[in-house]
Design a protein around this motif. Sequence first.
Motif, short mmCIF file in Angstrom:
data_model
loop_
_atom_site.label_atom_id
_atom_site.label_comp_id
_atom_site.label_asym_id
_atom_site.label_seq_id
_atom_site.Cartn_x
_atom_site.Cartn_y
_atom_site.Cartn_z
N GLY A 27 6.20 3.54 -3.53
CA GLY A 27 5.85 2.41 -4.05
C GLY A 27 6.01 1.90 -5.48
O GLY A 27 6.47 0.84 -5.76
N ILE A 28 5.50 2.97 -6.16
CA ILE A 28 5.32 2.90 -7.80
C ILE A 28 6.86 2.57 -8.15
O ILE A 28 7.23 1.69 -9.01
N SER A 29 7.80 3.34 -7.60
CA SER A 29 9.09 3.20 -8.10
C SER A 29 9.67 1.98 -7.78
O SER A 29 10.83 1.43 -8.53
N ARG A 30 9.28 1.19 -6.81
CA ARG A 30 9.81 0.13 -6.36
C ARG A 30 9.18 -1.15 -7.15
O ARG A 30 9.21 -2.22 -6.86
N GLY A 31 8.13 -0.91 -7.91
CA GLY A 31 7.47 -1.77 -8.86
C GLY A 31 6.02 -2.27 -8.22
O GLY A 31 5.56 -3.08 -8.79
N HIS A 32 5.58 -1.60 -7.15
CA HIS A 32 4.31 -1.93 -6.81
C HIS A 32 3.15 -1.15 -7.49
O HIS A 32 3.23 -0.24 -7.84
N HIS A 33 1.93 -1.97 -7.35
CA HIS A 33 0.73 -1.31 -7.63
C HIS A 33 0.08 -0.68 -6.35
O HIS A 33 -0.13 -1.27 -5.27
N MET A 34 -0.04 0.69 -6.26
CA MET A 34 -0.43 1.38 -5.02
C MET A 34 -1.91 1.43 -5.18
O MET A 34 -2.27 2.38 -6.09
N ILE A 35 -2.66 0.96 -4.33
CA ILE A 35 -4.20 0.94 -4.54
C ILE A 35 -4.91 2.02 -3.50
O ILE A 35 -4.47 1.99 -2.36
N GLY A 36 -5.38 3.08 -3.81
CA GLY A 36 -6.01 4.23 -3.19
C GLY A 36 -7.42 3.86 -2.40
O GLY A 36 -8.10 3.27 -3.41
N ILE A 37 -7.49 3.84 -1.30
CA ILE A 37 -8.98 3.38 -0.67
C ILE A 37 -9.53 4.53 -0.31
O ILE A 37 -9.21 5.51 0.51
N HIS A 38 -10.64 4.98 -0.96
CA HIS A 38 -11.44 6.20 -0.61
C HIS A 38 -12.26 6.14 0.66
O HIS A 38 -13.07 5.43 0.89
N SER A 39 -12.48 7.10 1.44
CA SER A 39 -13.35 7.47 2.56
C SER A 39 -13.07 6.52 3.68
O SER A 39 -14.05 6.00 4.18
N GLY A 40 -12.00 6.07 3.95
CA GLY A 40 -11.57 5.28 5.01
C GLY A 40 -12.11 3.93 5.02
O GLY A 40 -12.32 3.20 3.92
N PHE A 41 -12.54 3.31 6.20
CA PHE A 41 -12.83 1.83 6.22
C PHE A 41 -14.45 1.87 5.71
O PHE A 41 -14.72 0.75 5.28
N ILE A 42 -15.07 2.79 5.83
CA ILE A 42 -16.44 2.90 5.18
C ILE A 42 -16.40 2.44 3.59
O ILE A 42 -17.01 1.96 2.98
N GLY A 43 -15.52 3.42 3.08
CA GLY A 43 -14.96 3.08 1.69
C GLY A 43 -14.51 1.83 1.20
O GLY A 43 -14.64 1.17 0.29
N LEU A 44 -13.55 1.34 2.13
CA LEU A 44 -12.99 0.02 1.94
C LEU A 44 -14.12 -0.98 2.09
O LEU A 44 -14.26 -1.95 1.21
N ALA A 45 -14.93 -0.95 2.95
CA ALA A 45 -16.25 -1.98 2.98
C ALA A 45 -17.06 -2.01 1.69
O ALA A 45 -17.53 -2.85 1.29
N ALA A 46 -17.13 -0.85 1.18
CA ALA A 46 -18.01 -0.51 -0.03
C ALA A 46 -17.13 -0.78 -1.36
O ALA A 46 -17.60 -0.67 -2.48
N GLY A 47 -15.84 -1.16 -1.17
CA GLY A 47 -15.00 -1.48 -2.35
C GLY A 47 -14.66 -0.15 -3.17
O GLY A 47 -14.45 -0.35 -4.39
N ASP A 48 -14.77 0.80 -2.49
CA ASP A 48 -14.39 1.99 -3.05
C ASP A 48 -12.82 2.38 -3.27
O ASP A 48 -12.11 2.93 -2.69
N LEU A 49 -12.14 1.38 -4.42
CA LEU A 49 -10.94 1.40 -4.29
C LEU A 49 -10.26 1.94 -5.94
O LEU A 49 -11.31 1.45 -6.76
N SER A 50 -9.13 2.32 -5.94
CA SER A 50 -8.75 2.78 -7.44
C SER A 50 -7.12 2.75 -7.28
O SER A 50 -6.50 3.24 -6.46
N GLU A 51 -6.62 2.36 -8.40
CA GLU A 51 -5.10 2.37 -8.40
C GLU A 51 -4.53 3.88 -8.70
O GLU A 51 -5.12 4.49 -9.69
N LEU A 52 -3.56 4.07 -7.94
CA LEU A 52 -2.94 5.32 -7.77
C LEU A 52 -1.85 5.54 -8.94
O LEU A 52 -1.08 4.42 -9.13
#
Length: 760
Positions: free
Chosen positions: A438-463
């Motif tokens: 994804g990075i090689s193709r120019g995208h921002h790849m966002i890591g979501i931590h701890s599954g759906f629980i982490g997504l609901a809590a907003g636990d995200l960071s750019e890889l």
Amino acid sequence: MPSDEWNDDSRDFTDINPTPSLPDGRGVRIGILTSGGDAQGMNAAVRAVVRSALSVGAEVYAIFEGYQGMIDGGDGIRPFDWEDVGSILNRGGTVIGTFRSKEMREREGRLKAVRHLLHRGIDRLVVIGGDGSLTGLNLLRNEWPGLVAELVKRGDLAPETAREHPSLMIAGMVGSIDNDLVGSDMTIGADTALHRIVDAIDDLASTAASHQRSFVVEVMGRHCGYLALMSAVAGGADFVLVPEQPPEPGWEDRMCADLKAGRKAGRRDSIVIVAEGATDRQGNPIKADYVRQVLIDRLNEDARVTILGHVQRGGTPSAYDRWASTWLGYNAVHEVLTATPDSEGRVIATRSNRIDRISLVKAVADTQRVPDLIGDGKYRDAMRMRGRSFVEMDAIFNELAAPVRTIPAEGDKRIGIMHAGGPAPGMNTAARALARLGISRGHHMIGIHSGFIGLAAGDLSELTWEETEGLTGEGGAMLGTRREVPRTQDLYAISRALEKNEIDALIVVGGYSAYDGVHKMTTERDRYPAFRIPTVCVPASIDNNLPGSELSIGADTALNVIVDAMDKIKESGIASKRCFVVETMGKNCGYLAMMSGLAAGAERIYLNEEGISLDDLVADMHWLRESFANGRRLFLAVRNENASANYTTDFLARMMEEESHGMYDVRTAVLGHMQQGGSPSPFDRLLASRLAYHALNLTDDELAAGHDGAWFIGVKEGHLRPGRMDTMPTLVDPQHRRPRDQWWLDLRAVVRTVSDELRS
């Protein structure tokens, strides 16, 4: 094994039949030999041929030292019984020996061979070897009538014997760690050899990183770059040289540039893989020592050479090379029992997780054509002969090792990567491939931590590119994973997190929880517009129970862990008379139990799909007592954890102990979470990389077209195919949370045949 080299061309697979029942073999005598270079898994194939033939009344003769055993006769051709192939599944090499016979190339040698075969009434042969061995087999078949007539004329053969055996019926299996047979996904031994290579690369990478050193690793493969290319992808190497695609002039500059870019991006080690048959475009060999000197001279680096050599051929075969070779052996017996004098010689091969019977003449001719194409400079054609997935894996490697960029482009898409469900080895490999592609193709790849629980809590960071360094071979899940499926009250928080973080697309790598969660989000799109983004599920579960895919990331690693544990468990009971009952994971899917039992040589396998009845247990107990009374010393039963709610592992062990009457003792082993741990196998690394590549391609297509489809992607009859998420309910058995159609259940006939069940 699973097979990973899917030749997913346009061929119609309707001619690939289910596992057939074996016909009556009474009165038939079958010879089996191994020839050419040895390969791990040959013993499993020999065992399967012997036991499959005996189970239907045929007689089997083992021919020792390859074709030379036929020429020498005497003890070189011996009858084999059931126990002669006991306890050989886990042994490397071949217990009946192998030899490259020069005498067999001469007509006089073939006359001796035919005479010795017919003196024992053998007119059916199963040969396990490379293309040279199979060429010799086909020549013997074609010359058989003439050779028989000449023996009669010489007085070396009775005319009535000649009339009883007018033709030779044959079946070939390819034993070659190079995986070089055109038309077959995986040859016997290739998967194990890849294990050896990738283990070595992992070990070298750790010491190389300590010293910021480069290693040049030479692997086998005179005309085929399978081991080199696949180990480069699975081992996270920086550069690879394969015979099918000699590098263009000036390749040394490109190699050094790629290694420099890797160091600039944070790598402390550099790995270059060289196939032993690699050449430049003038046909000059490229040797590992030359590559090493280039690195020293141009990069001023401390570079070392490791030539793996014959270690690639040795050692215990992998789980795949045991169960697949057993399946091949069973079908080879069917082939020689059903062949007629007019039948074309066939090679029994794996293709698309099925057994295929391919023309021996065509397969050998196509295989031998590849070096000619390389010599003629037709490199694209040589690559295509290896199959579309070989070409695709080359593209994946090039994109991972020589990316267009290592930082995202401004204003490009933001793609979320998430794990969900239980941990599965290979999750990190998939995350790394997704992030870097994804990075090689120019995208921002966002890591979501701890599954759906982490997504609901907003636990995200750019890889970042650097964060994913070294993840190829790491077990576990760097991003974390949870089994929870989002509840109705969680959907608003998930929607807000997607909106707040401006997520344009979502790729979820995981098991049933991942699929359930994404399906739920799909059904709620009218209420939550943030869910209207391209979404793709990638199958990752050791249970191998996901819809739309015959193979899941992690299942192969779990199988290897289980089979290794069973080998040790069986060794622990070698000095006593003992029964073992081993419980595997899998929930309501018996894949792990079935395939590990087949690979480890279990006598009984209990599956949720079949259940356990009292009548079955009574019959098992009677057979078990009789078997030990007749000299058995070891018995192995494998139980899927949910095979029965009441007939538990402990219950089965207690029943066996009670019915033993002191003839044997019983032990249980519940393998537990060790099945989810460990470094992913080469197959799981390759599967993860390939699924990630296809998932990202699908996501890119959806984004480019302005679509918002929800998909799952997986392996189906050899093809990597997407399926729409709204079709998922039609593909699964909701009560048991497994696919309605499970290809591996077809192997139950093989298990029953090669186990001791049928000896009662």
